[in-house]
Design a protein around this motif. Sequence first.
Motif, PDB file in Angstrom:
ATOM      1  N   PRO A  52     -12.438   9.885   9.399  1.00 24.50           N
ATOM      2  CA  PRO A  52     -11.973   9.547   8.040  1.00 24.50           C
ATOM      3  C   PRO A  52     -13.058   8.879   7.196  1.00 24.50           C
ATOM      4  O   PRO A  52     -13.987   8.272   7.724  1.00 24.50           O
ATOM      5  CB  PRO A  52     -10.818   8.589   8.303  1.00 24.50           C
ATOM      6  N   ASP A  53     -12.922   9.005   5.885  1.00 25.45           N
ATOM      7  CA  ASP A  53     -13.848   8.323   4.982  1.00 25.45           C
ATOM      8  C   ASP A  53     -13.804   6.821   5.249  1.00 25.45           C
ATOM      9  O   ASP A  53     -12.729   6.234   5.419  1.00 25.45           O
ATOM     10  CB  ASP A  53     -13.470   8.584   3.524  1.00 25.45           C
ATOM     11  N   GLY A  54     -14.974   6.211   5.254  1.00 23.02           N
ATOM     12  CA  GLY A  54     -15.049   4.772   5.474  1.00 23.02           C
ATOM     13  C   GLY A  54     -14.897   4.361   6.922  1.00 23.02           C
ATOM     14  O   GLY A  54     -14.746   3.161   7.213  1.00 23.02           O
ATOM     15  N   ALA A  55     -14.936   5.314   7.857  1.00 19.87           N
ATOM     16  CA  ALA A  55     -14.797   4.987   9.280  1.00 19.87           C
ATOM     17  C   ALA A  55     -15.888   4.012   9.709  1.00 19.87           C
ATOM     18  O   ALA A  55     -17.044   4.110   9.279  1.00 19.87           O
ATOM     19  CB  ALA A  55     -14.873   6.258  10.119  1.00 19.87           C
ATOM     20  N   ARG A  56     -15.514   3.076  10.562  1.00 17.72           N
ATOM     21  CA  ARG A  56     -16.469   2.112  11.099  1.00 17.72           C
ATOM     22  C   ARG A  56     -17.111   2.740  12.342  1.00 17.72           C
ATOM     23  O   ARG A  56     -16.449   2.920  13.355  1.00 17.72           O
ATOM     24  CB  ARG A  56     -15.758   0.817  11.457  1.00 17.72           C
ATOM     25  N   ILE A  57     -18.396   3.053  12.229  1.00 17.40           N
ATOM     26  CA  ILE A  57     -19.088   3.764  13.303  1.00 17.40           C
ATOM     27  C   ILE A  57     -20.200   2.897  13.879  1.00 17.40           C
ATOM     28  O   ILE A  57     -21.047   2.382  13.143  1.00 17.40           O
ATOM     29  CB  ILE A  57     -19.675   5.097  12.806  1.00 17.40           C
ATOM     30  N   GLY A  58     -20.191   2.739  15.199  1.00 13.01           N
ATOM     31  CA  GLY A  58     -21.248   2.010  15.895  1.00 13.01           C
ATOM     32  C   GLY A  58     -22.374   2.957  16.275  1.00 13.01           C
ATOM     33  O   GLY A  58     -22.141   3.975  16.926  1.00 13.01           O
ATOM     34  N   PHE A  59     -23.605   2.633  15.859  1.00 14.98           N
ATOM     35  CA  PHE A  59     -24.751   3.511  16.083  1.00 14.98           C
ATOM     36  C   PHE A  59     -25.760   2.943  17.065  1.00 14.98           C
ATOM     37  O   PHE A  59     -26.891   3.427  17.143  1.00 14.98           O
ATOM     38  CB  PHE A  59     -25.463   3.797  14.760  1.00 14.98           C
ATOM     39  N   ASP A  84     -18.598  10.134   5.502  1.00 15.85           N
ATOM     40  CA  ASP A  84     -18.751   8.836   4.829  1.00 15.85           C
ATOM     41  C   ASP A  84     -18.324   7.747   5.814  1.00 15.85           C
ATOM     42  O   ASP A  84     -17.270   7.862   6.449  1.00 15.85           O
ATOM     43  CB  ASP A  84     -17.887   8.789   3.571  1.00 15.85           C
ATOM     44  N   PHE A  85     -19.132   6.696   5.973  1.00 19.30           N
ATOM     45  CA  PHE A  85     -18.834   5.712   7.032  1.00 19.30           C
ATOM     46  C   PHE A  85     -19.404   4.341   6.706  1.00 19.30           C
ATOM     47  O   PHE A  85     -20.255   4.189   5.817  1.00 19.30           O
ATOM     48  CB  PHE A  85     -19.413   6.192   8.366  1.00 19.30           C
ATOM     49  N   GLU A  86     -18.923   3.351   7.439  1.00 14.29           N
ATOM     50  CA  GLU A  86     -19.509   2.009   7.455  1.00 14.29           C
ATOM     51  C   GLU A  86     -20.358   1.899   8.715  1.00 14.29           C
ATOM     52  O   GLU A  86     -19.889   2.183   9.811  1.00 14.29           O
ATOM     53  CB  GLU A  86     -18.415   0.935   7.478  1.00 14.29           C
ATOM     54  N   ARG A  87     -21.577   1.485   8.539  1.00 17.69           N
ATOM     55  CA  ARG A  87     -22.546   1.455   9.650  1.00 17.69           C
ATOM     56  C   ARG A  87     -22.475   0.127  10.392  1.00 17.69           C
ATOM     57  O   ARG A  87     -22.537  -0.940   9.785  1.00 17.69           O
ATOM     58  CB  ARG A  87     -23.938   1.669   9.065  1.00 17.69           C
ATOM     59  N   ARG A  88     -22.354   0.199  11.727  1.00 18.82           N
ATOM     60  CA  ARG A  88     -22.338  -1.000  12.568  1.00 18.82           C
ATOM     61  C   ARG A  88     -23.393  -0.850  13.666  1.00 18.82           C
ATOM     62  O   ARG A  88     -23.649   0.256  14.144  1.00 18.82           O
ATOM     63  CB  ARG A  88     -20.960  -1.201  13.206  1.00 18.82           C
ATOM     64  N   ASN A  89     -23.973  -1.966  14.060  1.00 15.56           N
ATOM     65  CA  ASN A  89     -24.991  -1.959  15.105  1.00 15.56           C
ATOM     66  C   ASN A  89     -24.650  -2.937  16.220  1.00 15.56           C
ATOM     67  O   ASN A  89     -23.893  -3.884  16.026  1.00 15.56           O
ATOM     68  CB  ASN A  89     -26.372  -2.317  14.533  1.00 15.56           C
ATOM     69  N   GLY A  90     -25.242  -2.698  17.379  1.00 18.05           N
ATOM     70  CA  GLY A  90     -25.033  -3.580  18.520  1.00 18.05           C
ATOM     71  C   GLY A  90     -25.398  -2.869  19.805  1.00 18.05           C
ATOM     72  O   GLY A  90     -25.725  -1.670  19.813  1.00 18.05           O
ATOM     73  N   GLY A  91     -25.379  -3.602  20.902  1.00 11.18           N
ATOM     74  CA  GLY A  91     -25.610  -3.000  22.208  1.00 11.18           C
ATOM     75  C   GLY A  91     -24.450  -2.095  22.587  1.00 11.18           C
ATOM     76  O   GLY A  91     -23.323  -2.279  22.126  1.00 11.18           O
ATOM     77  N   TRP A  92     -24.734  -1.100  23.457  1.00  9.60           N
ATOM     78  CA  TRP A  92     -23.709  -0.124  23.798  1.00  9.60           C
ATOM     79  C   TRP A  92     -22.504  -0.757  24.480  1.00  9.60           C
ATOM     80  O   TRP A  92     -21.359  -0.368  24.203  1.00  9.60           O
ATOM     81  CB  TRP A  92     -24.291   0.976  24.681  1.00  9.60           C
ATOM     82  N   THR A  93     -22.715  -1.708  25.336  1.00  8.94           N
ATOM     83  CA  THR A  93     -21.586  -2.359  26.006  1.00  8.94           C
ATOM     84  C   THR A  93     -20.708  -3.071  24.994  1.00  8.94           C
ATOM     85  O   THR A  93     -19.467  -2.977  25.028  1.00  8.94           O
ATOM     86  CB  THR A  93     -22.087  -3.353  27.065  1.00  8.94           C
ATOM     87  N   ASP A  94     -21.338  -3.794  24.063  1.00  9.14           N
ATOM     88  CA  ASP A  94     -20.583  -4.511  23.032  1.00  9.14           C
ATOM     89  C   ASP A  94     -19.823  -3.541  22.134  1.00  9.14           C
ATOM     90  O   ASP A  94     -18.651  -3.776  21.788  1.00  9.14           O
ATOM     91  CB  ASP A  94     -21.523  -5.370  22.173  1.00  9.14           C
ATOM     92  N   LEU A  95     -20.476  -2.443  21.757  1.00  9.68           N
ATOM     93  CA  LEU A  95     -19.814  -1.473  20.884  1.00  9.68           C
ATOM     94  C   LEU A  95     -18.642  -0.810  21.602  1.00  9.68           C
ATOM     95  O   LEU A  95     -17.601  -0.532  20.985  1.00  9.68           O
ATOM     96  CB  LEU A  95     -20.810  -0.416  20.411  1.00  9.68           C
ATOM     97  N   GLY A  96     -18.787  -0.568  22.892  1.00 11.39           N
ATOM     98  CA  GLY A  96     -17.682  -0.012  23.663  1.00 11.39           C
ATOM     99  C   GLY A  96     -16.486  -0.946  23.664  1.00 11.39           C
ATOM    100  O   GLY A  96     -15.334  -0.513  23.501  1.00 11.39           O
TER     101      GLY A  96
END
Length: 338
Positions: free
Chosen positions: A153-160, A181-193
């Motif tokens: 969906p538009d504006g989805a929060r996606i961890g990259f 279309d998305f909101e960009r989030r960052n972090g370690g893979w374990t945290d994003l999971g």
Amino acid sequence: MTAPKHFMRAAPRTLGMALASSALIGGLLVSASAQADRDGWPSSFTMGTASQGGTYYIYGSGWANLIADELGDISGGGEVTGGPTQNLALVHNGDISFGMATMGPAADAMSGESPLAPGVVMDNACAIFPMYETPFSITALSSSGITSISEIPDGARIGFGPSGSTSDTYFPAILEELGIDFERRNGGWTDLGGQLQDGLLDVIAFAAGIPIPAVSQLEVQTNVNIIEFTEEEQQAAIDAFPVSEFMIPADTYETLEEDARAVSMWNFAIARCDLPEDFVYEVTRITMENNDKMMDVHRSAATTIPENVVHNTVMPFHPGAARWFNENGYEIDDDMIR
């Protein structure tokens, strides 16, 4: 004239002592020679990996332990980093001996286009051996109802992944190319999971060797959808970015019932170009001649084999690594050797 009996008895003992002395001297000379061969070698080394919970960390830490064990008197270990882009900078600057990098960020670093140091040509980083392909794959909770890229969906929060990583550098651009279309989030893979499971993210866009530990862990704890590219989406990504077609084998995850279409980018281990040639030769030899032990580190090492050396077309090889490949029938052109 017959020799006295006491002399005849003593002769074998004298000969034995001479032989023992000769062997001792020979052993000392061999030991001294071996030590001399390692003059200038580091007493320890570090392999730059990425965040915990990702394939880089497991692969790189396991590789460092294998090399240290095989060399015997040199210690080594993996170090958590921001991934390929930072590894290239750390190796170039001499902060670490080895690192792991995908070919996209490597090409940027070689041309002075690294986002960490714009305008700086990182020419003290050399390739040493092929690792594996990094697939770009997408995971969502089954409860989200997202089963395809077009359904994000538009504006989805996606961890990259970690900021500046291969995933963070290329996956947002790929999804933008595909009209997401998305909101960009960052972090370690374990945290994003963990954030995905807690409903704080809608999607995780992984660029990591498979199986990705964080995805395998999610499968144990909840139901997930591993979302593949359509043929058209795959081709659009290939046309716009330095990636190639890839299929994630169905047996990679419990969730998959058949192979999943994706794109991928090759990874190579890198080293400081000024490391001793003989040292890097030995590191390369151990890695290339012990694929069974590398497979014990991580399944992705199935492609850590000499034949795949051809997939590096952007970085010069370290002379020590190039010597091993050339001696073993995998020709590296002179213009690709530092």
